[in-house]
Write a protein that holds these residues in place. Structure first.
Motif, mmCIF file in Angstrom:
data_model
loop_
_atom_site.group_PDB
_atom_site.id
_atom_site.type_symbol
_atom_site.label_atom_id
_atom_site.label_comp_id
_atom_site.label_asym_id
_atom_site.label_seq_id
_atom_site.Cartn_x
_atom_site.Cartn_y
_atom_site.Cartn_z
ATOM 1 N N GLU A 153 0.841 -1.189 0.000
ATOM 2 C CA GLU A 153 0.000 0.000 0.000
ATOM 3 C C GLU A 153 0.878 1.241 0.000
ATOM 4 O OE1 GLU A 153 -4.201 -0.802 2.368
ATOM 5 O OE2 GLU A 153 -2.435 -0.166 3.517
ATOM 6 N N PHE A 154 0.384 2.275 -0.651
ATOM 7 C CA PHE A 154 0.999 3.603 -0.570
ATOM 8 C C PHE A 154 -0.137 4.528 -0.153
ATOM 9 C CE2 PHE A 154 2.754 7.490 -2.842
ATOM 10 C CZ PHE A 154 3.746 7.725 -1.897
ATOM 11 N N ILE A 155 -0.128 4.949 1.127
ATOM 12 C CA ILE A 155 -1.277 5.645 1.716
ATOM 13 C C ILE A 155 -1.109 7.152 1.575
ATOM 14 C CG2 ILE A 155 -2.652 5.977 3.795
ATOM 15 C CD1 ILE A 155 -1.623 3.259 4.776
ATOM 16 N N LEU A 156 -2.127 7.775 0.979
ATOM 17 C CA LEU A 156 -2.136 9.213 0.730
ATOM 18 C C LEU A 156 -3.378 9.839 1.339
ATOM 19 C CD1 LEU A 156 -1.227 9.082 -3.078
ATOM 20 C CD2 LEU A 156 0.363 9.411 -1.168
ATOM 21 N N GLY A 157 -3.340 11.146 1.558
ATOM 22 C CA GLY A 157 -4.503 11.880 2.036
ATOM 23 C C GLY A 157 -5.039 12.807 0.959
ATOM 24 N N ALA A 158 -6.262 13.297 1.154
ATOM 25 C CA ALA A 158 -6.870 14.237 0.210
ATOM 26 C C ALA A 158 -8.011 14.971 0.898
ATOM 27 C CB ALA A 158 -7.393 13.511 -1.035
ATOM 28 N N THR A 159 -8.337 16.149 0.393
ATOM 29 C CA THR A 159 -9.468 16.896 0.950
ATOM 30 C C THR A 159 -10.790 16.273 0.509
ATOM 31 O OG1 THR A 159 -9.364 18.422 -0.924
ATOM 32 C CG2 THR A 159 -8.178 19.054 1.061
ATOM 33 N N GLY A 160 -10.859 15.850 -0.753
ATOM 34 C CA GLY A 160 -12.080 15.250 -1.283
ATOM 35 C C GLY A 160 -11.822 14.707 -2.668
ATOM 36 N N ARG A 161 -12.831 14.097 -3.259
ATOM 37 C CA ARG A 161 -12.646 13.439 -4.556
ATOM 38 C C ARG A 161 -12.346 14.413 -5.695
ATOM 39 N NH1 ARG A 161 -14.000 8.090 -5.071
ATOM 40 N NH2 ARG A 161 -14.767 7.113 -3.154
ATOM 41 N N GLY A 162 -12.732 15.649 -5.558
ATOM 42 C CA GLY A 162 -12.457 16.605 -6.626
ATOM 43 C C GLY A 162 -11.115 17.294 -6.498
ATOM 44 N N LYS A 181 -3.850 3.776 -1.624
ATOM 45 C CA LYS A 181 -4.991 3.890 -0.714
ATOM 46 C C LYS A 181 -5.107 5.353 -0.314
ATOM 47 C CE LYS A 181 -6.774 2.466 3.813
ATOM 48 N NZ LYS A 181 -6.541 1.620 5.032
ATOM 49 N N GLN A 182 -6.325 5.902 -0.394
ATOM 50 C CA GLN A 182 -6.507 7.324 -0.104
ATOM 51 C C GLN A 182 -7.462 7.525 1.068
ATOM 52 O OE1 GLN A 182 -7.333 8.207 -4.394
ATOM 53 N NE2 GLN A 182 -5.961 9.935 -4.049
ATOM 54 N N ILE A 183 -7.066 8.394 1.973
ATOM 55 C CA ILE A 183 -7.893 8.774 3.120
ATOM 56 C C ILE A 183 -8.392 10.191 2.881
ATOM 57 C CG2 ILE A 183 -7.924 9.169 5.610
ATOM 58 C CD1 ILE A 183 -5.647 7.111 5.829
ATOM 59 N N LEU A 184 -9.709 10.347 2.822
ATOM 60 C CA LEU A 184 -10.304 11.641 2.483
ATOM 61 C C LEU A 184 -10.715 12.408 3.735
ATOM 62 C CD1 LEU A 184 -12.608 10.541 -0.483
ATOM 63 C CD2 LEU A 184 -10.168 11.092 -0.505
ATOM 64 N N GLY A 185 -10.950 13.709 3.556
ATOM 65 C CA GLY A 185 -11.490 14.520 4.643
ATOM 66 C C GLY A 185 -10.517 15.502 5.266
ATOM 67 N N PHE A 186 -9.298 15.590 4.748
ATOM 68 C CA PHE A 186 -8.358 16.572 5.278
ATOM 69 C C PHE A 186 -8.767 17.970 4.801
ATOM 70 C CE2 PHE A 186 -5.952 12.675 5.527
ATOM 71 C CZ PHE A 186 -5.177 12.820 6.673
ATOM 72 N N PRO A 187 -8.798 18.976 5.691
ATOM 73 C CA PRO A 187 -9.213 20.322 5.277
ATOM 74 C C PRO A 187 -8.274 20.967 4.265
ATOM 75 C CG PRO A 187 -9.352 20.086 7.663
ATOM 76 C CD PRO A 187 -8.625 18.888 7.151
ATOM 77 N N GLY A 188 -6.986 20.648 4.341
ATOM 78 C CA GLY A 188 -6.027 21.264 3.438
ATOM 79 C C GLY A 188 -4.678 20.587 3.543
ATOM 80 N N SER A 189 -3.705 21.116 2.792
ATOM 81 C CA SER A 189 -2.391 20.474 2.738
ATOM 82 C C SER A 189 -1.636 20.596 4.055
ATOM 83 C CB SER A 189 -1.558 21.071 1.597
ATOM 84 O OG SER A 189 -1.429 22.469 1.727
ATOM 85 N N ALA A 190 -1.906 21.642 4.844
ATOM 86 C CA ALA A 190 -1.227 21.791 6.136
ATOM 87 C C ALA A 190 -1.559 20.616 7.055
ATOM 88 C CB ALA A 190 -1.617 23.109 6.791
ATOM 89 N N GLU A 191 -2.828 20.216 7.074
ATOM 90 C CA GLU A 191 -3.248 19.090 7.908
ATOM 91 C C GLU A 191 -2.689 17.764 7.380
ATOM 92 O OE1 GLU A 191 -5.877 22.487 8.582
ATOM 93 O OE2 GLU A 191 -5.213 21.466 6.759
#
Length: 337
Positions: A153-162, A181-191
């Motif tokens: 797995e290579f786990i990444l974050g994102a604010t949302g699908r768009g 694998k992507q974890i969504l819901g981060f408010p922005g890149s700082a988080e």
């Protein structure tokens, strides 16, 4: 004859004065006003840094020298900020927004979710294309394409699908079957950066300029793939162009659609309802700011690129995206769903 010539000239002079009135009024309009730049993300990220750099110099090039402030309005991968322009923002030329340009592509492939026509906004200009990369983090982090492909797995974050980082990661997963694998819901890149430092995420896909300078300097971030064929010198050669790995024509065309919005990566837009003479003033002020020595020095200090596009160039790119073949749009839609 003298009387006749006077009769002919006077209406011409008066007509000329009337034609100049809207622009002259616009020149006076901004004196004592406050111009707001709405940023579609939380403070501390790349979009925020660019907007604040612009805000510090833009007033110097607007007649009347208004106050220019930044307002953060995160939500829906920055879609909230763009929608606000036609919903509750002033339409008098005192409000513009900067947002994730990946929404432009999403509006084409998922019009049911991003029901906006980005050709119906007044484009003010673009500070730079969005030179995006994926990178691993830390001494055991991913360093090459083959390294990533061999991981479980290579786990990444994102604010949302768009959001842009979601699309970059999903592109690797859906087009190349990478173990993303992507974890969504981060408010922005700082988080997201905090999540990377805590070991919750393995790295990120996003703007190279958003990677903390010290991470690059100290070798903590390892960019291994990039999403634009053009490469500025600050991006290491280890970041291979993603198109290199495309094997079929469909893959190549899909990448073109998904990545084309990166060319308008740091956009500034206004509502189409803003009077055209005020839009013209803001476009000129923006273009002049891009050549401002103090602005360029500020951006260089932050290691943020300035490779500007004028409003017409940005609008041409949007028009090209809209004309993408239906089968490629359908393929790209799978990445958003």
């Amino acid at each position: 004859m003298l009387h006749l010539r006077t009769t002919l000239v006077l209406p011409t002079v008066v007509a000329g004065a009337l034609l100049q009135t809207p622009f002259a009024q616009a020149q006076d309009f901004y004196k004592g006003k406050t111009v707001t730049i709405i940023v579609g993300f939380t403070p501390g990220g790349g979009y925020d840094a660019v907007a604040r750099a612009v805000s510090r110099r833009l007033a110097d090039h607007i007649p009347g020298n208004p106050t220019v402030i930044v307002q953060n309005m995160p939500g829906a991968g920055s879609l909230t900020s763009v929608r606000s322009l036609d919903v509750n923002a002033a339409k008098d030329g005192t409000v513009m927004a900067t947002f994730n340009a990946g929404l432009v592509t999403q509006s084409i492939v998922q019009p049911d979710k991003v029901n906006l026509d980005f050709g119906k906004f007044s484009w003010i200009g673009v500070v730079s294309p969005d030179f995006r990369v994926c990178y691993g983090f830390g001494p055991k982090g991913v360093r090459t394409w083959d390294d990533m492909m061999s991981r479980k797995e290579f786990i990444l974050g994102a604010t949302g699908r768009g959001s842009g980082n979601y699309i970059n990661g999903a592109t690797l997963r859906e087009v190349f079957k990478a173990p993303i694998k992507q974890i969504l819901g981060f408010p922005g890149s700082a988080e997201q950066r905090l999540g990377i430092e805590r070991g919750e995420l393995d790295g990120d896909c996003g703007s190279f300029s958003s990677i903390p300078v010290e991470w690059v300097r100290d070798g903590q971030a390892h960019p291994f793939v990039r999403f634009t064929e053009r490469k500025p010198p600050e991006i290491p050669d280890a970041a291979t162009y993603v198109g290199t790995f495309a094997k079929t024509e469909e893959q190549k065309l899909t990448l073109t659609l998904l990545d084309a919005a990166d060319e308008v990566g740091r956009p500034f837009v206004m509502s189409k309802q803003v009077p055209p003479e005020r839009v013209a003033i803001m476009r000129k002020a923006f273009d002049d700011t891009m050549k401002d020595k103090a602005f360029l020095a500020d951006m260089d200090k932050q290691q943020l690129p300035v490779i500007p596009l004028a409003s017409k160039e940005a609008e041409d790119i949007i028009a090209k995206l809209v004309s993408s073949p239906p089968n490629i749009v359908a393929k790209a839609r799978e990445i958003y769903e």
